[in-house]
Design an enzyme around this catalytic site. Structure first.
Site, PDB file in Angstrom:
ATOM      1  N   ASP A 180       0.839  -1.211   0.000  1.00 18.05           N
ATOM      2  CA  ASP A 180       0.000   0.000   0.000  1.00 18.05           C
ATOM      3  C   ASP A 180       0.874   1.261   0.000  1.00 18.05           C
ATOM      4  O   ASP A 180       1.978   1.251   0.547  1.00 18.05           O
ATOM      5  CB  ASP A 180      -0.905  -0.033   1.246  1.00 18.05           C
ATOM      6  CG  ASP A 180      -2.052   0.945   1.127  1.00 18.05           C
ATOM      7  OD1 ASP A 180      -2.292   1.486   0.024  1.00 18.05           O
ATOM      8  OD2 ASP A 180      -2.723   1.191   2.152  1.00 18.05           O
TER       9      ASP A 180
ATOM     10  N   ARG B 213     -11.428   1.894  -9.505  1.00 17.65           N
ATOM     11  CA  ARG B 213     -10.609   3.111  -9.601  1.00 17.65           C
ATOM     12  C   ARG B 213     -10.742   3.751 -10.986  1.00 17.65           C
ATOM     13  O   ARG B 213     -11.264   3.156 -11.914  1.00 17.65           O
ATOM     14  CB  ARG B 213      -9.143   2.770  -9.333  1.00 17.65           C
ATOM     15  CG  ARG B 213      -8.915   2.363  -7.898  1.00 17.65           C
ATOM     16  CD  ARG B 213      -7.450   2.362  -7.554  1.00 17.65           C
ATOM     17  NE  ARG B 213      -7.274   2.016  -6.151  1.00 17.65           N
ATOM     18  CZ  ARG B 213      -6.146   2.157  -5.494  1.00 17.65           C
ATOM     19  NH1 ARG B 213      -5.086   2.646  -6.095  1.00 17.65           N
ATOM     20  NH2 ARG B 213      -6.066   1.814  -4.221  1.00 17.65           N
TER      21      ARG B 213
ATOM     22  N   HIS C 252       2.848   3.615  -9.099  1.00 19.86           N
ATOM     23  CA  HIS C 252       2.733   2.160  -9.256  1.00 19.86           C
ATOM     24  C   HIS C 252       3.994   1.584  -9.924  1.00 19.86           C
ATOM     25  O   HIS C 252       4.413   0.480  -9.605  1.00 19.86           O
ATOM     26  CB  HIS C 252       1.487   1.805 -10.079  1.00 19.86           C
ATOM     27  CG  HIS C 252       0.196   2.103  -9.366  1.00 19.86           C
ATOM     28  ND1 HIS C 252      -0.022   1.753  -8.048  1.00 19.86           N
ATOM     29  CD2 HIS C 252      -0.946   2.716  -9.780  1.00 19.86           C
ATOM     30  CE1 HIS C 252      -1.231   2.137  -7.686  1.00 19.86           C
ATOM     31  NE2 HIS C 252      -1.818   2.737  -8.711  1.00 19.86           N
TER      32      HIS C 252
ATOM     33  N   GLU D 104     -11.794  -4.977  -5.756  1.00 17.77           N
ATOM     34  CA  GLU D 104     -12.293  -3.617  -5.504  1.00 17.77           C
ATOM     35  C   GLU D 104     -11.539  -2.568  -6.329  1.00 17.77           C
ATOM     36  O   GLU D 104     -12.086  -1.515  -6.664  1.00 17.77           O
ATOM     37  CB  GLU D 104     -12.166  -3.266  -4.008  1.00 17.77           C
ATOM     38  CG  GLU D 104     -13.097  -4.030  -3.074  1.00 17.77           C
ATOM     39  CD  GLU D 104     -12.704  -5.503  -2.869  1.00 17.77           C
ATOM     40  OE1 GLU D 104     -11.497  -5.838  -2.991  1.00 17.77           O
ATOM     41  OE2 GLU D 104     -13.612  -6.323  -2.609  1.00 17.77           O
ATOM     42  N   ASN D 105     -10.266  -2.850  -6.656  1.00 16.69           N
ATOM     43  CA  ASN D 105      -9.461  -1.876  -7.406  1.00 16.69           C
ATOM     44  C   ASN D 105     -10.014  -1.597  -8.806  1.00 16.69           C
ATOM     45  O   ASN D 105      -9.680  -0.582  -9.429  1.00 16.69           O
ATOM     46  CB  ASN D 105      -8.001  -2.340  -7.528  1.00 16.69           C
ATOM     47  CG  ASN D 105      -7.218  -2.250  -6.224  1.00 16.69           C
ATOM     48  OD1 ASN D 105      -6.248  -2.969  -6.027  1.00 16.69           O
ATOM     49  ND2 ASN D 105      -7.633  -1.374  -5.320  1.00 16.69           N
TER      50      ASN D 105
ATOM     51  N   GLY E  81       0.056   5.533  -4.241  1.00 15.76           N
ATOM     52  CA  GLY E  81      -0.594   6.812  -4.563  1.00 15.76           C
ATOM     53  C   GLY E  81      -0.038   7.948  -3.714  1.00 15.76           C
ATOM     54  O   GLY E  81       0.274   9.025  -4.226  1.00 15.76           O
ATOM     55  N   ARG E  82       0.127   7.677  -2.412  1.00  9.95           N
ATOM     56  CA  ARG E  82       0.645   8.732  -1.527  1.00  9.95           C
ATOM     57  C   ARG E  82       2.112   9.028  -1.830  1.00  9.95           C
ATOM     58  O   ARG E  82       2.570  10.158  -1.758  1.00  9.95           O
ATOM     59  CB  ARG E  82       0.438   8.334  -0.056  1.00  9.95           C
ATOM     60  CG  ARG E  82      -0.981   8.624   0.422  1.00  9.95           C
ATOM     61  CD  ARG E  82      -1.311   7.901   1.688  1.00  9.95           C
ATOM     62  NE  ARG E  82      -1.581   6.491   1.433  1.00  9.95           N
ATOM     63  CZ  ARG E  82      -1.693   5.572   2.388  1.00  9.95           C
ATOM     64  NH1 ARG E  82      -1.548   5.924   3.649  1.00  9.95           N
ATOM     65  NH2 ARG E  82      -1.963   4.333   2.080  1.00  9.95           N
ATOM     66  N   TRP E  83       2.837   7.984  -2.188  1.00  8.23           N
ATOM     67  CA  TRP E  83       4.248   8.178  -2.586  1.00  8.23           C
ATOM     68  C   TRP E  83       4.303   9.079  -3.816  1.00  8.23           C
ATOM     69  O   TRP E  83       5.123  10.001  -3.891  1.00  8.23           O
ATOM     70  CB  TRP E  83       4.880   6.819  -2.893  1.00  8.23           C
ATOM     71  CG  TRP E  83       6.330   6.859  -3.235  1.00  8.23           C
ATOM     72  CD1 TRP E  83       7.392   6.719  -2.383  1.00  8.23           C
ATOM     73  CD2 TRP E  83       6.899   7.060  -4.554  1.00  8.23           C
ATOM     74  NE1 TRP E  83       8.584   6.815  -3.075  1.00  8.23           N
ATOM     75  CE2 TRP E  83       8.301   7.027  -4.410  1.00  8.23           C
ATOM     76  CE3 TRP E  83       6.358   7.265  -5.820  1.00  8.23           C
ATOM     77  CZ2 TRP E  83       9.166   7.183  -5.488  1.00  8.23           C
ATOM     78  CZ3 TRP E  83       7.221   7.436  -6.898  1.00  8.23           C
ATOM     79  CH2 TRP E  83       8.614   7.390  -6.720  1.00  8.23           C
TER      80      TRP E  83
HETATM   81  C1  FPP Z   1      -1.712   0.257  -3.439  1.00  5.74           C
HETATM   82  O1  FPP Z   1      -1.327   1.598  -3.490  1.00  5.74           O
HETATM   83  C2  FPP Z   1      -1.228  -0.478  -4.582  1.00  5.74           C
HETATM   84  C3  FPP Z   1      -1.999  -0.990  -5.587  1.00  5.74           C
HETATM   85  C4  FPP Z   1      -3.453  -0.821  -5.651  1.00  5.74           C
HETATM   86  C5  FPP Z   1      -1.428  -1.715  -6.723  1.00  5.74           C
HETATM   87  C6  FPP Z   1      -0.159  -2.468  -6.446  1.00  5.74           C
HETATM   88  C7  FPP Z   1       0.702  -2.276  -7.602  1.00  5.74           C
HETATM   89  C8  FPP Z   1       2.047  -2.365  -7.604  1.00  5.74           C
HETATM   90  C9  FPP Z   1       2.853  -2.704  -6.433  1.00  5.74           C
HETATM   91  C10 FPP Z   1       2.801  -2.006  -8.816  1.00  5.74           C
HETATM   92  C11 FPP Z   1       2.870  -2.979  -9.903  1.00  5.74           C
HETATM   93  C12 FPP Z   1       2.937  -4.369  -9.497  1.00  5.74           C
HETATM   94  C13 FPP Z   1       1.930  -5.197  -9.756  1.00  5.74           C
HETATM   95  C14 FPP Z   1       1.995  -6.578  -9.282  1.00  5.74           C
HETATM   96  C15 FPP Z   1       0.759  -4.715 -10.492  1.00  5.74           C
HETATM   97  P1  FPP Z   1      -2.445   2.728  -3.498  1.00  5.74           P
HETATM   98  O2  FPP Z   1      -2.551   3.244  -4.894  1.00  5.74           O
HETATM   99  O3  FPP Z   1      -3.707   2.208  -2.912  1.00  5.74           O
HETATM  100  O4  FPP Z   1      -1.782   3.785  -2.569  1.00  5.74           O
HETATM  101  P2  FPP Z   1      -2.537   4.929  -1.731  1.00  5.74           P
HETATM  102  O5  FPP Z   1      -3.318   4.225  -0.654  1.00  5.74           O
HETATM  103  O6  FPP Z   1      -1.410   5.746  -1.197  1.00  5.74           O
HETATM  104  O7  FPP Z   1      -3.407   5.684  -2.696  1.00  5.74           O
END
Ligand code: FPP
Length: 244
Positions: free
Chosen positions: A22, A73, A39, A69-70, A25-27
């Site tokens: 997780d 988005r 990502h 759920e994603n 997005g914040r990164w």
């Molecule tokens: C959560 O960060 C991450 C995801 C929904 C996707 C995970 C994707 C990767 C690690 C990159 C590519 C690798 C694969 C296996 C696809 P978030 O976007 O929810 O972060 P946030 O909570 O800060 O918005």
């Protein structure tokens, strides 16, 4: 005497680890770049953590790549993740072979496009003989959906009267994988968000504030050391984590 710091303590080997990656997005926001770039940085972190996990003797590494759920988005973000995922699979599978490791996937594949499913099938076949470590990417995955799918398949095969924990477990997406000993979640939230609902019933949980793209080998090592210090009871009497 306990070691002075987690970096000096030995991480237990043979552990089954799962990670909720997780904070991309914040990164991205903190770095003033697009969420897709976040990502992408998350994909790079996954590559480094897979290598670190193998070096640290992790037996199975299951990561939450994309949840059911994603799909809700922004379509541009979803398309970006799908593209990154395909690139990652194509790039990493041959490297997994070099490391005698296996790559597999869990989730509802029918929710994904033909090209992605073909890439998954290719990677699973290419890496099928790897024995050192298994990297399993949960993609199009939901823990509740998995239980429903498993229950349906188990009832079809064994009948309603045959449905018990063993038969349900045999019909999970990846019945060959053991339950995770440890589930790590990055980026500050302290919940498991529909990840490995069945398999995580007795997993130890470690939470870190670090955003996933910044999560590196010392963080994984520290989580393993923290896990090793836990007392696991499985509802019964004392067992030492990392001992079995
Ligand atoms: C959560 O960060 C991450 C995801 C929904 C996707 C995970 C994707 C990767 C690690 C990159 C590519 C690798 C694969 C296996 C696809 P978030 O976007 O929810 O972060 P946030 O909570 O800060 O918005």
């Amino acid at each position: 005497m306990p070691p002075a710091s987690s970096s000096e303590a030995a991480a237990p080997r043979g552990t089954r680890v799962a990670i909720i990656m997780d904070g991309n997005g914040r990164w991205a926001e903190a770095h003033g770049v697009s969420v897709t770039e976040g990502h992408r940085a998350g994909g790079d972190a996954l590559r480094h953590i897979t290598e670190a996990a193998l070096d640290l003797g992790v037996r199975e590494l299951t990561v939450y790549g994309f949840s059911t759920e994603n799909f809700g988005r922004d379509p541009e973000e979803v398309a970006g993740i799908m593209q990154l995922f395909m690139e990652l699979v194509e790039r990493e599978a041959p490297i997994m072979v070099e490391r005698n490791s296996r790559m597999c996937f869990m989730g509802r594949r029918e929710l994904l496009g033909d090209e992605i499913r073909e890439r998954m099938r290719w990677a699973e076949e290419l890496t099928q003989h790897g024995t050192a470590m298994t990297l399993c990417i949960a993609f199009g995955y939901g823990g509740r959906a998995e239980i429903i799918d498993a229950a349906r398949a188990a009832v079809l095969e064994d009948g309603v009267d045959g449905l018990d924990e063993d038969s349900l477990r045999r019909h999970l997406y990846r019945p060959e994988l053991a339950d995770p000993d440890l589930i790590i979640r990055t980026a500050g939230e302290q919940r498991t968000s529909n990840f490995l609902v069945w398999q995580g019933a007795y997993s130890e949980l470690v939470f870190t504030d670090t955003f996933w793209p910044d999560f590196a080998e010392p963080d994984l090592r520290a989580a393993l050391v923290e896990y090793a210090a836990r007392e696991r009871r499985f509802g019964g009497r004392l067992t030492e984590a990392g001992a079995s």
